[in-house]
Design a protein around this motif. Structure first.
Motif, PDB file in Angstrom:
ATOM      1  N   GLY A 207      46.287 -18.626 -23.813  1.00 39.50           N
ATOM      2  CA  GLY A 207      44.909 -18.679 -24.259  1.00 39.50           C
ATOM      3  C   GLY A 207      44.017 -19.485 -23.412  1.00 39.50           C
ATOM      4  N   ALA A 208      44.541 -19.957 -22.246  1.00 39.95           N
ATOM      5  CA  ALA A 208      43.704 -20.800 -21.094  1.00 39.95           C
ATOM      6  C   ALA A 208      42.696 -19.571 -20.414  1.00 39.95           C
ATOM      7  CB  ALA A 208      44.689 -20.980 -20.026  1.00 39.95           C
ATOM      8  N   LEU A 209      42.816 -18.347 -20.103  1.00 43.37           N
ATOM      9  CA  LEU A 209      41.864 -17.647 -19.351  1.00 43.37           C
ATOM     10  C   LEU A 209      40.615 -17.466 -20.714  1.00 43.37           C
ATOM     11  CD1 LEU A 209      40.718 -15.938 -17.191  1.00 43.37           C
ATOM     12  CD2 LEU A 209      42.248 -14.251 -18.181  1.00 43.37           C
ATOM     13  N   TYR A 210      41.217 -16.948 -22.022  1.00 43.95           N
ATOM     14  CA  TYR A 210      40.303 -16.939 -22.956  1.00 43.95           C
ATOM     15  C   TYR A 210      39.201 -17.849 -23.214  1.00 43.95           C
ATOM     16  CZ  TYR A 210      38.729 -16.456 -27.829  1.00 43.95           C
ATOM     17  OH  TYR A 210      37.782 -16.399 -28.749  1.00 43.95           O
ATOM     18  N   HIS A 211      39.693 -19.280 -23.248  1.00 41.13           N
ATOM     19  CA  HIS A 211      38.820 -20.327 -23.301  1.00 41.13           C
ATOM     20  C   HIS A 211      37.761 -20.545 -22.177  1.00 41.13           C
ATOM     21  CE1 HIS A 211      40.474 -21.501 -27.087  1.00 41.13           C
ATOM     22  NE2 HIS A 211      41.777 -21.440 -26.405  1.00 41.13           N
ATOM     23  N   VAL A 212      38.205 -20.463 -20.936  1.00 45.89           N
ATOM     24  CA  VAL A 212      37.537 -20.384 -19.744  1.00 45.89           C
ATOM     25  C   VAL A 212      36.427 -19.229 -19.750  1.00 45.89           C
ATOM     26  CG1 VAL A 212      37.311 -19.986 -17.307  1.00 45.89           C
ATOM     27  CG2 VAL A 212      39.353 -21.489 -18.374  1.00 45.89           C
ATOM     28  N   LEU A 213      36.912 -18.019 -20.084  1.00 42.87           N
ATOM     29  CA  LEU A 213      35.750 -17.004 -20.265  1.00 42.87           C
ATOM     30  C   LEU A 213      34.700 -17.173 -21.083  1.00 42.87           C
ATOM     31  CD1 LEU A 213      37.914 -13.784 -19.185  1.00 42.87           C
ATOM     32  CD2 LEU A 213      36.648 -15.438 -17.552  1.00 42.87           C
ATOM     33  N   GLY A 214      35.094 -17.906 -22.378  1.00 45.75           N
ATOM     34  CA  GLY A 214      34.209 -17.958 -23.329  1.00 45.75           C
ATOM     35  C   GLY A 214      32.688 -18.908 -22.972  1.00 45.75           C
ATOM     36  N   TYR A 215      33.195 -19.779 -22.207  1.00 43.64           N
ATOM     37  CA  TYR A 215      31.901 -20.467 -21.421  1.00 43.64           C
ATOM     38  C   TYR A 215      30.716 -19.386 -21.054  1.00 43.64           C
ATOM     39  CZ  TYR A 215      33.832 -25.078 -21.393  1.00 43.64           C
ATOM     40  OH  TYR A 215      34.380 -26.530 -21.687  1.00 43.64           O
ATOM     41  N   PHE A 216      31.273 -18.346 -20.380  1.00 48.79           N
ATOM     42  CA  PHE A 216      30.153 -17.291 -19.959  1.00 48.79           C
ATOM     43  C   PHE A 216      29.318 -16.695 -21.232  1.00 48.79           C
ATOM     44  CE2 PHE A 216      33.068 -16.715 -16.080  1.00 48.79           C
ATOM     45  CZ  PHE A 216      32.342 -17.497 -15.285  1.00 48.79           C
ATOM     46  N   PHE A 217      30.101 -16.328 -22.339  1.00 50.19           N
ATOM     47  CA  PHE A 217      29.554 -15.890 -23.579  1.00 50.19           C
ATOM     48  C   PHE A 217      28.683 -16.999 -24.043  1.00 50.19           C
ATOM     49  CE2 PHE A 217      29.566 -15.774 -28.024  1.00 50.19           C
ATOM     50  CZ  PHE A 217      29.111 -14.531 -28.378  1.00 50.19           C
ATOM     51  N   GLN A 255      25.259 -25.679 -15.477  1.00 43.94           N
ATOM     52  CA  GLN A 255      25.988 -26.827 -16.422  1.00 43.94           C
ATOM     53  C   GLN A 255      27.147 -25.573 -16.894  1.00 43.94           C
ATOM     54  OE1 GLN A 255      23.761 -28.050 -19.909  1.00 43.94           O
ATOM     55  NE2 GLN A 255      25.423 -29.055 -20.889  1.00 43.94           N
ATOM     56  N   THR A 256      26.990 -24.122 -17.065  1.00 38.88           N
ATOM     57  CA  THR A 256      28.144 -23.522 -17.656  1.00 38.88           C
ATOM     58  C   THR A 256      29.116 -23.467 -16.612  1.00 38.88           C
ATOM     59  OG1 THR A 256      26.638 -22.061 -18.992  1.00 38.88           O
ATOM     60  CG2 THR A 256      28.525 -21.072 -18.363  1.00 38.88           C
ATOM     61  N   LEU A 257      28.714 -23.379 -15.494  1.00 39.29           N
ATOM     62  CA  LEU A 257      29.764 -23.278 -14.330  1.00 39.29           C
ATOM     63  C   LEU A 257      30.447 -24.636 -14.209  1.00 39.29           C
ATOM     64  CD1 LEU A 257      27.671 -21.173 -11.601  1.00 39.29           C
ATOM     65  CD2 LEU A 257      29.692 -20.571 -13.119  1.00 39.29           C
ATOM     66  N   ARG A 258      29.877 -25.757 -14.429  1.00 41.51           N
ATOM     67  CA  ARG A 258      30.573 -27.146 -14.371  1.00 41.51           C
ATOM     68  C   ARG A 258      31.753 -27.011 -15.432  1.00 41.51           C
ATOM     69  NH1 ARG A 258      25.445 -29.241 -13.145  1.00 41.51           N
ATOM     70  NH2 ARG A 258      24.850 -29.431 -15.276  1.00 41.51           N
ATOM     71  N   GLY A 259      31.314 -26.446 -16.636  1.00 43.27           N
ATOM     72  CA  GLY A 259      32.257 -26.527 -17.779  1.00 43.27           C
ATOM     73  C   GLY A 259      33.468 -25.483 -17.476  1.00 43.27           C
ATOM     74  N   ILE A 260      32.952 -24.540 -16.913  1.00 42.86           N
ATOM     75  CA  ILE A 260      34.412 -23.591 -16.309  1.00 42.86           C
ATOM     76  C   ILE A 260      35.086 -24.387 -15.478  1.00 42.86           C
ATOM     77  CG2 ILE A 260      34.882 -21.548 -15.307  1.00 42.86           C
ATOM     78  CD1 ILE A 260      32.366 -20.498 -16.396  1.00 42.86           C
ATOM     79  N   GLU A 261      34.670 -25.210 -14.487  1.00 47.08           N
ATOM     80  CA  GLU A 261      35.240 -25.743 -13.410  1.00 47.08           C
ATOM     81  C   GLU A 261      36.269 -26.645 -14.034  1.00 47.08           C
ATOM     82  OE1 GLU A 261      34.546 -28.058  -9.266  1.00 47.08           O
ATOM     83  OE2 GLU A 261      32.912 -27.630 -10.352  1.00 47.08           O
ATOM     84  N   SER A 262      35.506 -27.680 -14.953  1.00 50.48           N
ATOM     85  CA  SER A 262      36.450 -28.738 -15.852  1.00 50.48           C
ATOM     86  C   SER A 262      37.783 -28.009 -16.315  1.00 50.48           C
ATOM     87  CB  SER A 262      35.537 -29.123 -16.489  1.00 50.48           C
ATOM     88  OG  SER A 262      35.357 -28.487 -17.876  1.00 50.48           O
ATOM     89  N   MET A 263      37.846 -26.636 -16.732  1.00 45.36           N
ATOM     90  CA  MET A 263      38.915 -25.928 -17.339  1.00 45.36           C
ATOM     91  C   MET A 263      39.904 -25.311 -16.451  1.00 45.36           C
ATOM     92  SD  MET A 263      38.736 -26.485 -20.863  1.00 45.36           S
ATOM     93  CE  MET A 263      39.235 -25.020 -21.532  1.00 45.36           C
TER      94      MET A 263
END
Length: 282
Positions: A207-217, A255-263
């Motif tokens: 589920g790691a990739l799923y949660h990261v890509l969810g940030y874009f949505f 902000q979205t990209l910072r969230g993705i970076e943190s994951m």
């Protein structure tokens, strides 16, 4: 990009589709063109300061991503500063006076053969010889002047090297386009930049990739391309190269990209540049 004379590294040779993409990007700017036989040569020329910009193909609408290009841009720490789209219209070229019955050997880039595979299914007795690029294949056939040799390339290449069209429209997809990256040594963020390319990796767990890509949505950023590449030395772990519509200067996108970076276990933005669609509509 100023008014100085540009040095542009271009994959292939005169008459290549990459050359057409370069002309579309830089227009009538005064420029010195450095032709390179390999993708790596283009990227190295930019990284080592021999060229201000480079032009490389990265995705075809029929055959998909050219994954080597992603690896090279990341490895040499270059930036994507633009993109272009060129319609690919392959023809079969031979020396003047040759006919289809004379041909037994054809030269082209492997992508050229792949995009014309249905045509070559009917020519199984012909030897397909992979070569550096479509334009260089045309130049080779013209230089050697043998009636049994042909090249898969563009009409422009045929005209430049004095070849004749033996068979028109041999690609299996009539809507065949290639997307090209314009690369530089560092990011250049224009006011109309609306596409971001980034590379990341995630923890090797469910589920790691799923949660990261969810940030874009949830961030309202439209992802337009996703390509995976294996991480050297880590079997079955991958870098993910992603294109997404957005602006680094937009606080919500940032902000979205910072969230993705943190994951992510690895995260790097390769460029924020004007999309081809944006330029066509402007």
């Amino acid at each position: 990009m100023g008014n100085k004379k540009l040095r542009v590294a271009c994959y292939g040779a005169r008459g290549a589709y990459t050359y057409e993409a370069m002309e579309k990007q830089f227009g009538n700017r005064e420029k010195e063109v450095i032709f390179c036989p390999l993708f790596e040569d283009v990227v190295k020329a930019v990284r080592e300061g021999q060229a201000d910009y480079g032009v490389v193909p990265m995705e075809n609408s029929s055959t998909g991503g050219i994954t080597e290009v992603y690896d090279l841009i990341q490895h040499y720490d270059c930036a994507i500063v633009g993109e272009q789209m060129v319609k690919i219209e392959h023809v079969l070229l031979g020396v003047p006076g040759a006919t289809l019955d004379d041909i037994d050997t054809v030269y082209s880039h492997p992508q050229g053969f792949a995009q014309c595979r249905e045509f070559f299914m009917e020519k199984r007795n012909w030897k397909q010889q992979p070569y550096f690029s479509t334009a260089q294949s045309a130049e080779k056939v013209a230089r050697e002047g043998k009636k049994n040799q042909a090249a898969v390339a563009s009409r422009t290449a045929g005209r430049l090297y004095g070849l004749q069209v033996l068979k028109d429209a041999i690609a299996f997809n009539s809507s065949n386009y290639t997307r090209f990256f314009i690369i530089g040594p560092a990011m250049e963020i224009a006011d109309d930049a609306d596409k971001i390319t980034l590379v990341l990796s995630v923890r090797h767990e469910s589920g790691a990739l799923y949660h990261v890509l969810g940030y874009f949505f949830y961030g309202g950023m439209n992802m337009t391309h996703l390509e995976s590449r294996p991480i050297k030395g880590k079997p079955f772990e991958y870098f993910f190269h992603i294109d997404v519509m957005g602006k680094l200067r937009n606080p919500a996108n940032a902000q979205t990209l910072r969230g993705i970076e943190s994951m992510s276990t690895y995260f790097k933005i390769l460029g924020n540049y004007p999309s081809y669609t944006h330029k066509e509509e402007s």
